[in-house]
Design an enzyme around this catalytic site. Sequence first.
Site, PDB file in Angstrom:
ATOM      1  CD  GLU A 113       3.492  -1.345   2.522  1.00 25.37           C
ATOM      2  OE1 GLU A 113       2.834  -0.296   2.497  1.00 25.37           O
ATOM      3  OE2 GLU A 113       3.190  -2.355   1.858  1.00 25.37           O
TER       4      GLU A 113
ATOM      5  CG  LEU B  25      -2.160  -0.922   1.072  1.00 21.21           C
ATOM      6  CD1 LEU B  25      -2.929  -1.005   2.390  1.00 21.21           C
ATOM      7  CD2 LEU B  25      -3.080  -0.454  -0.044  1.00 21.21           C
ATOM      8  CG  HIS B  26       4.433   1.414  -0.756  1.00 25.32           C
ATOM      9  ND1 HIS B  26       5.461   0.976   0.046  1.00 25.32           N
ATOM     10  CD2 HIS B  26       4.336   0.522  -1.771  1.00 25.32           C
ATOM     11  CE1 HIS B  26       5.992  -0.123  -0.468  1.00 25.32           C
ATOM     12  NE2 HIS B  26       5.327  -0.428  -1.554  1.00 25.32           N
ATOM     13  CG  LEU B  27      -1.785   3.329   3.031  1.00 30.58           C
ATOM     14  CD1 LEU B  27      -2.710   3.022   4.198  1.00 30.58           C
ATOM     15  CD2 LEU B  27      -2.585   3.686   1.789  1.00 30.58           C
TER      16      LEU B  27
END
Length: 205
Positions: A118, A95-97
Amino acid sequence: MQVGSVKEIKRHEYRVGLTPSCVRAYVSAGHTVRVQKGSGIDAGYEDEEYLAAGAELCATAEEIWQKSDMLIKVKEPQAQEFPLMREGQILYTYLHLAAEEELTKQMLARNIKGVAYETVEPDDHSLPLLRPMSEIAGRMSIQEGARFLERPQGGRGVLLGGVPSVEKGRVAILGGGVVGTHAAKMAVGLGADVTILDVNIDRLN
């Protein structure tokens, strides 16, 4: 549970969220799995393999998003996928929000239960789903760097490993974490002169 996997639409992303062996495991556990037609071809998996594993093939991503309780992807949803997310759906992907403000807002608005690869940590606080991506990034950095040292790519014509009577290339790597150490292994394997710069020298031993 209704489990779905769609074709990745992010530029230059050729992986697929579910392999046929993953499908088989879910189906064996009693779940229904739907896979978008052609979604695994770029990763080396034919539709027939998914069918043999017990998956149902769907022609469109829209159908899979609509019917899935949990959607398994590789990369974060792109803007054109935001309207497809359903209230209460589980989204299992990278997602790497921290770098995706709009995606974060969209997921909150739809009450999406996001599980980011992650951030998955076992009791030892390692990152088993992020580490392989870091290893790939480190190795690819040297491969790509070597390619752009070639004259046809605008480089100086440096061969990292050198040849007799020609000096080998020099590689400086900033940081000796997972990415850095795998970059170093790749560069050393090519025969380059490698230096790692890291304030924490202990982790390089």
